[in-house]
Design a protein around this motif. Structure first.
Motif, PDB file in Angstrom:
ATOM      1  N   ALA A  41       0.838  -1.198   0.000  1.00 23.59           N
ATOM      2  CA  ALA A  41       0.000   0.000   0.000  1.00 23.59           C
ATOM      3  C   ALA A  41       0.878   1.256   0.000  1.00 23.59           C
ATOM      4  N   VAL A  42       1.975   1.184   0.745  1.00 20.62           N
ATOM      5  CA  VAL A  42       2.897   2.315   0.767  1.00 20.62           C
ATOM      6  C   VAL A  42       3.483   2.519  -0.627  1.00 20.62           C
ATOM      7  N   ALA A  43       3.858   1.409  -1.265  1.00 19.99           N
ATOM      8  CA  ALA A  43       4.385   1.494  -2.624  1.00 19.99           C
ATOM      9  C   ALA A  43       3.360   2.148  -3.549  1.00 19.99           C
ATOM     10  N   GLU A  54      -0.791  -9.236  -7.641  1.00 18.80           N
ATOM     11  CA  GLU A  54      -0.615  -7.994  -6.897  1.00 18.80           C
ATOM     12  C   GLU A  54      -1.926  -7.221  -6.766  1.00 18.80           C
ATOM     13  N   PHE A  55      -2.195  -6.767  -5.549  1.00 27.88           N
ATOM     14  CA  PHE A  55      -3.418  -6.007  -5.311  1.00 27.88           C
ATOM     15  C   PHE A  55      -3.131  -4.664  -4.644  1.00 27.88           C
ATOM     16  N   GLY A  56      -2.395  -4.745  -3.533  1.00 35.82           N
ATOM     17  CA  GLY A  56      -2.253  -3.587  -2.639  1.00 35.82           C
ATOM     18  C   GLY A  56      -1.749  -2.318  -3.289  1.00 35.82           C
ATOM     19  N   SER A  57      -0.727  -2.435  -4.149  1.00 32.51           N
ATOM     20  CA  SER A  57      -0.195  -1.215  -4.744  1.00 32.51           C
ATOM     21  C   SER A  57      -1.012  -0.807  -5.967  1.00 32.51           C
ATOM     22  N   ILE A 107       3.783  -0.199 -13.966  1.00 29.20           N
ATOM     23  CA  ILE A 107       4.921   0.244 -13.150  1.00 29.20           C
ATOM     24  C   ILE A 107       4.835  -0.354 -11.747  1.00 29.20           C
ATOM     25  N   ALA A 108       3.639  -0.372 -11.190  1.00 30.55           N
ATOM     26  CA  ALA A 108       3.475  -0.974  -9.861  1.00 30.55           C
ATOM     27  C   ALA A 108       3.857  -2.445  -9.894  1.00 30.55           C
ATOM     28  N   MET A 109       3.465  -3.132 -10.951  1.00 25.89           N
ATOM     29  CA  MET A 109       3.790  -4.553 -11.058  1.00 25.89           C
ATOM     30  C   MET A 109       5.295  -4.762 -11.204  1.00 25.89           C
ATOM     31  N   VAL A 110       5.940  -3.918 -12.012  1.00 26.97           N
ATOM     32  CA  VAL A 110       7.395  -4.015 -12.154  1.00 26.97           C
ATOM     33  C   VAL A 110       8.053  -3.812 -10.790  1.00 26.97           C
ATOM     34  N   PHE A 111       7.548  -2.842 -10.064  1.00 23.78           N
ATOM     35  CA  PHE A 111       8.123  -2.518  -8.760  1.00 23.78           C
ATOM     36  C   PHE A 111       8.057  -3.711  -7.806  1.00 23.78           C
TER      37      PHE A 111
END
Lengths: 385, 283
Positions: B117-119, B219-222, B153-157
């Motif tokens: 979530a922070v990400a 991935e969900f949170g970010s 981008i979130a997924m890459v991260f």
């Protein structure tokens, strides 16, 4: 997951590549094993304690089972589960009630309190968070707990007003400083040059009020269902982001700078103003009566022997003292005496409609928010444009 | 449990059988059962209450179909980016000496430790139209946060460490003398890379990529914070699962969950086969 790993690579080889944490751990352990590991162990304990404390956002430590209520024990633990923004009000009301209850009965009440999104709180209670009292953002959530068999039907009638509603609010449109797009009413949200943020009504109970406000702006002023649907479609076509809850919607609007307007609740805006964030907002004349229900969770209070005190607390919330505390943090009070006191804070809304005008929450959920329901149709329609 | 263990090795040497029922085996089996298999079984049981027609209807609503498309499409892009950049990162970390190398090596694992979530909030802040990076793209009409690009981008991260951490140890084991031998035999730099260095690290690259892909799909949170979450635009399947759960639509959520699980399993199987193919020359 897929790799048949070489077990040797898991051992820390001197000079070999390891993960950062393994490297760190190894580095610490290599020095003086006994003392260091004791420190690490203590640190680990502290960390897990901190993690447990962080979990308090949605759950609280469960109160010990009060199975011994034969006489009246000296102290009693009660768990209150509510939605996030009520915390300020309850933190003032609870000491008043504790005092009142001690005078009445000589018993000390201790409150476990849990605040979080109304929907997640609802799920937590259904999944076993032993709440004695649930104060949620939307009757649909309380009805869900009822449908799970934890609250007996008819909880609405158990409050002084007979509707189970402890506080209310209305929908407001928050605009950017100086209202540069001149947004005055729901219909301005359908203009082509306007974008606005609202939480997703599928995930956020609160956002269902927003959706109903838009829908009612047409259907409760003489419009047909088709016209209402077209209006809401036009409006949602202007929504650039659909955050999952109201808190996130506020963040997206203010911090991430998305949209010209934000649909919010009057109580949130008033609370923000008290905290020094004066926001420009309008209260549309055709508006939804946002009702926050309260109920005693029958199966848990019977199990824990807390029915008497839980019911007394609910009754206490309808006293002028308690209602005043709600009003102070922005909720519209539901008893006439306090309503008059705060008349200048809460302007009267000319045309206020309720969820019952749309057939009640059961019908609203089926018709609008079920899979393939009107909201899904609206989103499919928007994508096709 | 005992019968299962007997099946594993129907040997005529009883000593071996006894070894298989050793305490570590029982502990591991129980652990895997409780942690992994039981929840999966519960997921299946929840879906079994539906008949196939209902299952199909819930699994193939237009919104659901668009979310599979977006989830897997974006996750594949993210996995490919991680495959290329992760391999390069591992290469640099193994073959180069530079100040701050240990630091860089350390922070590669950060996405594992950071709450997603922070990400998500951080990425949304950096990449929105007025954010540090987003502002440079906004004039060209390119929106990053609250669009599919932001999701990627979130997924890459979140899946960054996988390729780096699988390729790095393998690269380390390759002796520089092998390359020198290739050069001395007249191979070009390109040929050396293509024929000498790449083949042994391909299985590791594929493994890391598969893990990164699986992580990205789940991935969900970010993503929920960096995406606009609008159907047909950038709504991903895990967020749809969440939406259906919030709507108290447990069967609907379970169906999407199962579809995700099935597609992921098939893709992982394919990647495992590819890996086996990549190792076909190994002894």
């Amino acid at each position: 997951m897929t790799s048949p790993r070489n077990p040797k690579s898991l051992e820390a080889q001197p000079g070999g590549q390891r993960s950062f944490l393994a490297y760190l751990g190894q580095g610490l352990l290599e020095r003086s094993v006994s003392r260091r590991s004791a420190i690490l162990f203590a640190a680990g304990l502290g960390l897990s304690g901190a993690i447990a404390a962080c979990g308090g956002g949605t759950t609280t430590g469960t109160a010990p089972d009060g199975g011994d209520q034969a006489a009246r024990p000296d102290t009693i633990d009660v768990t209150l589960v509510s939605f996030a923004v009520t915390e300020a009000a309850y933190s003032n009301i609870i000491p008043l009630f504790v005092e009142y209850w001690r005078e009445e009965t000589g018993q000390t009440v201790r409150f476990d309190q849990s605040y979080g999104g109304s929907g997640s709180q609802t799920r937590a209670v259904i999944d076993g968070l032993e709440a004695d009292i649930v104060a949620l953002a939307i009757p649909a959530d309380t009805i869900q707990i009822q449908e799970a068999g934890l609250i007996e039907p008819g909880w609405e009638a158990e409050t002084p007003n007979g509707d189970g509603i402890v506080t209310s609010s209305v929908g407001v449109i928050v605009t950017r400083e100086g209202n540069p797009k001149n947004i005055q009413d729901w219909s301005d949200l359908t203009r082509d040059d306007v974008t606005f943020v609202t939480a997703n009504p599928k995930t956020s109970g609160g956002a269902r009020w927003n959706y109903l406000a838009l829908w009612g702006d047409v259907s409760e002023t003489g419009g047909t269902e088709e016209q209402a649907k077209a209006f809401v479609t036009d409006a949602f076509a202007n929504v650039p982001v659909l955050p999952k809850d109201a808190r996130e919607a506020t963040d997206v609007f203010f911090t991430q700078n998305q949209g010209d307007a934000l649909i919010n609740y009057e109580n949130e805006v008033l609370l923000a103003a008290q905290q020094g964030n004066e926001l420009p907002y309008v209260i549309p004349d055709n508006n939804i009566f946002i009702a926050n229900p309260i109920a005693v969770v029958d199966s848990y209070v019977d199990q824990r022997g807390t029915r008497e005190v839980a019911e007394a607390f609910v009754a206490f919330l309808f006293t002028p003292e308690a209602q005043r505390e709600f009003a102070k943090v922005g909720f519209r009070p539901v008893i006439p005496e306090v309503q008059q006191e705060f008349a200048d804070v809460f302007p009267e809304v000319p045309n206020l409609f309720t969820a019952e005008d749309f057939g009640g929450w059961g019908a609203i959920r089926e018709e609008h928010f079920a899979d393939g329901g009107i909201f899904d149709q609206i989103q499919t329609e928007i994508a096709r444009r | 449990m005992t019968s299962a263990s007997v099946e594993i090795r129907p040997s005529n040497r009883p000593k071996n059988v006894l070894q298989k029922v050793s305490i570590p085996w029982i502990v591991v089996f129980t652990h895997m059962f409780v942690i992994l298999l039981l929840p999966l079984a519960a997921l299946l049981l929840r879906a079994i209450v539906l008949n196939p027609a209902q299952f199909w209807a819930l699994a193939t609503t237009p919104i659901a179909l668009s979310t599979y498309n977006i989830t897997f499409g974006t996750a594949i892009v993210a996995a490919i980016v991680n495959m290329l950049m992760g391999t390069l990162t591992a290469w640099v970390l193994v073959r180069y000496e530079f100040p701050g190398k240990r630091f860089l090596d350390g922070i590669v694992d950060l996405p594992f430790a950071l709450p997603t979530a922070v990400a998500g909030v951080t990425l949304a802040t950096v990449y929105n139209q007025s954010g540090w990076l987003g502002q440079f793209f906004a004039p060209f009409g390119i929106q990053i946060a609250f669009s599919r690009v932001g999701v990627a981008i979130a997924m890459v991260f979140v899946s960054l460490p996988f390729v780096v951490r699988t390729v790095q140890p393998v690269l380390q084991e390759i002796e520089p003398t092998i390359e020198e031998a290739a050069w001395s035999l007249g191979a070009s730099r390109f040929a050396t890379f293509w024929k000498v260095i790449l083949p042994p690290i391909i299985p590791a690259i594929l493994t890391g990529t598969a893990q990164a892909f699986a992580r990205a799909v789940g991935e969900f949170g970010s993503v929920v914070l960096v995406a606009a979450n609008i159907p047909f635009q950038d709504l991903i399947a895990p967020v749809l699962v969440f939406q259906r759960l919030e709507g108290a639509d447990i069967p609907g959520a379970t169906v999407i969950g199962l579809v995700l699980l099935l597609i992921s399993l098939i893709l992982l199987l394919i990647i495992n086969l590819l890996q086996a193919w990549g190792r076909r020359y190994d002894a």
